[in-house]
Design a protein around this motif. Structure first.
Motif, PDB file in Angstrom:
ATOM      1  N   UNK A  74       1.953 -15.430   2.575  1.00 36.02           N
ATOM      2  CA  UNK A  74       2.727 -16.256   1.651  1.00 36.02           C
ATOM      3  C   UNK A  74       3.046 -15.391   0.437  1.00 36.02           C
ATOM      4  N   UNK A  75       4.287 -14.945   0.324  1.00 37.43           N
ATOM      5  CA  UNK A  75       4.662 -13.970  -0.697  1.00 37.43           C
ATOM      6  C   UNK A  75       4.658 -14.552  -2.104  1.00 37.43           C
ATOM      7  N   UNK A  76       4.554 -15.869  -2.240  1.00 38.15           N
ATOM      8  CA  UNK A  76       4.493 -16.461  -3.580  1.00 38.15           C
ATOM      9  C   UNK A  76       3.054 -16.681  -4.034  1.00 38.15           C
ATOM     10  N   UNK A  77       2.095 -16.201  -3.250  1.00 38.57           N
ATOM     11  CA  UNK A  77       0.682 -16.337  -3.573  1.00 38.57           C
ATOM     12  C   UNK A  77       0.104 -14.956  -3.880  1.00 38.57           C
ATOM     13  N   UNK A  78      -0.336 -14.749  -5.108  1.00 40.07           N
ATOM     14  CA  UNK A  78      -0.793 -13.434  -5.545  1.00 40.07           C
ATOM     15  C   UNK A  78      -1.933 -12.904  -4.687  1.00 40.07           C
ATOM     16  N   UNK A  79      -2.906 -13.726  -4.381  1.00 42.18           N
ATOM     17  CA  UNK A  79      -4.051 -13.289  -3.586  1.00 42.18           C
ATOM     18  C   UNK A  79      -3.636 -12.909  -2.173  1.00 42.18           C
ATOM     19  N   UNK A  80      -2.733 -13.670  -1.601  1.00 47.39           N
ATOM     20  CA  UNK A  80      -2.254 -13.375  -0.253  1.00 47.39           C
ATOM     21  C   UNK A  80      -1.532 -12.026  -0.211  1.00 47.39           C
ATOM     22  N   UNK A 130       8.960 -11.237  -5.532  1.00 48.00           N
ATOM     23  CA  UNK A 130       9.314  -9.835  -5.769  1.00 48.00           C
ATOM     24  C   UNK A 130       8.355  -9.195  -6.768  1.00 48.00           C
ATOM     25  N   UNK A 131       7.936  -9.950  -7.773  1.00 51.66           N
ATOM     26  CA  UNK A 131       6.965  -9.449  -8.750  1.00 51.66           C
ATOM     27  C   UNK A 131       5.635  -9.138  -8.075  1.00 51.66           C
ATOM     28  N   UNK A 132       5.142 -10.068  -7.252  1.00 52.28           N
ATOM     29  CA  UNK A 132       3.847  -9.868  -6.617  1.00 52.28           C
ATOM     30  C   UNK A 132       3.848  -8.664  -5.679  1.00 52.28           C
ATOM     31  N   UNK A 133       4.852  -8.573  -4.807  1.00 49.97           N
ATOM     32  CA  UNK A 133       4.843  -7.470  -3.843  1.00 49.97           C
ATOM     33  C   UNK A 133       5.063  -6.131  -4.556  1.00 49.97           C
ATOM     34  N   UNK A 134       5.874  -6.117  -5.607  1.00 48.07           N
ATOM     35  CA  UNK A 134       6.060  -4.892  -6.391  1.00 48.07           C
ATOM     36  C   UNK A 134       4.759  -4.506  -7.089  1.00 48.07           C
ATOM     37  N   UNK A 136       1.613  -4.998  -6.386  1.00 44.56           N
ATOM     38  CA  UNK A 136       0.532  -4.446  -5.568  1.00 44.56           C
ATOM     39  C   UNK A 136       0.949  -3.215  -4.777  1.00 44.56           C
ATOM     40  N   UNK A 137       2.191  -3.144  -4.348  1.00 43.05           N
ATOM     41  CA  UNK A 137       2.612  -1.973  -3.567  1.00 43.05           C
ATOM     42  C   UNK A 137       2.774  -0.755  -4.460  1.00 43.05           C
ATOM     43  N   UNK A 138       3.117  -0.964  -5.726  1.00 44.03           N
ATOM     44  CA  UNK A 138       3.335   0.165  -6.626  1.00 44.03           C
ATOM     45  C   UNK A 138       2.042   0.902  -6.971  1.00 44.03           C
ATOM     46  N   UNK A 139       0.923   0.224  -6.904  1.00 41.20           N
ATOM     47  CA  UNK A 139      -0.351   0.894  -7.179  1.00 41.20           C
ATOM     48  C   UNK A 139      -0.536   2.053  -6.208  1.00 41.20           C
ATOM     49  N   UNK A 140      -0.268   1.793  -4.923  1.00 46.63           N
ATOM     50  CA  UNK A 140      -0.401   2.834  -3.897  1.00 46.63           C
ATOM     51  C   UNK A 140       0.704   3.873  -4.007  1.00 46.63           C
ATOM     52  N   UNK A 141       1.936   3.418  -4.228  1.00 45.31           N
ATOM     53  CA  UNK A 141       3.048   4.362  -4.306  1.00 45.31           C
ATOM     54  C   UNK A 141       2.875   5.342  -5.458  1.00 45.31           C
ATOM     55  N   UNK A 142       2.414   4.863  -6.591  1.00 46.21           N
ATOM     56  CA  UNK A 142       2.175   5.743  -7.736  1.00 46.21           C
ATOM     57  C   UNK A 142       1.042   6.724  -7.435  1.00 46.21           C
TER      58      UNK A 142
END
Length: 249
Positions: A74-80, A130-134, A136-142
């Motif tokens: 569920x992309x609107x759920x931060x924990x998910x 879009x905020x949530x997926x950005x 968490x994914x940016x931590x790894x990308x950086x």
């Protein structure tokens, strides 16, 4: 054009719709290591698997070296979303590409007619996801000093048409998110952009608007090609942009 995604992990969020399946199919041509697709319901998953099997067999695409994996999220759920990214990092070590196709549309009402629940739903579907997926994914990308991100916004994000305030506002917010993230990650070799389609030529849209001129709508496979290009090494010169993909509309 022949792109190189070999060895890469591609995440396609919201990949079970008409555009998402074309994006998956297009990426698969270039044989990444894995394409991970998020879905919400088992019906979405089974329908997408069926369509992909049909399309890949028709086009004789060799997916023998690419794993396509589905993860319910569920992309609107931060924990998910945090759990999703954690699973991918643990399994693959890195996510190289994010194609965020998540979104939706409510419209047809003036601001004074729009219920709060519909306003909130547009913000959740089109911006918070879009905020949530950005986030968490940016931590790894950086950390890995590499990443490609493409979001799907809308031309309504730069020019509303009336009776679409919630939708247009959420897409405008997404464009600003892209601009802000670009400034934050430009030292980390991460590209982030968004595309601005008008109406996409899907079966659902044709049913919803049967009297429209379908010839001016953009086929999802055409948008998929733009998304894949923006995720490729050939797109390095494009960063932080909102790219109109309205065709002849």
């Amino acid at each position: 054009m022949d792109y190189s995604f070999q060895g890469q992990i591609i995440l396609v969020t919201g990949g079970t719709g008409a555009l998402g399946t074309k994006v998956i199919e297009c990426f698969a041509k270039y044989l990444p290591k894995a394409i991970v697709v998020t879905y919400r319901s088992e019906t979405e998953r089974s329908n997408t698997e069926r369509v992909l099997n049909i399309q890949t067999s028709k086009k004789d695409i060799d997916n023998s070296r690419t794993k396509i994996e589905f993860i319910q999220t569920e992309l609107t759920d931060s924990e998910d979303v945090e759990n999703l990214v954690g699973i991918l990092i643990e399994k693959y070590g890195q996510v190289h590409v994010l194609a965020n196709i998540v979104g939706g549309y409510f419209g047809g009402k003036t601001v004074d007619e729009t219920p709060e629940v519909e306003w909130d739903r547009m913000m959740d579907m089109n911006l918070k996801s879009a905020f949530f997926i950005s986030k968490y994914i940016l931590i790894s990308m950086k950390k890995h000093q590499f990443g490609k991100i493409v979001h799907v916004a809308s031309v309504a994000g730069i020019k509303a048409n009336g009776r679409d305030a919630a939708y247009a506002s959420s897409k405008a917010g997404l464009i600003r998110l892209v601009e802000s993230v670009k400034e934050e990650v430009k030292e980390f070799n991460v590209n982030v952009n968004c595309i601005l389609p008008t109406i996409i030529d899907t079966h659902a849209n044709r049913v919803a608007m049967p009297s429209a001129d379908f010839s001016k709508w953009i086929p999802p496979e055409n948008l998929a090609k733009v998304i894949v290009f923006l995720c490729s090494d050939e797109s390095k010169a494009i960063n932080g942009e909102a790219i109109k993909t309205s065709g002849y509309a």
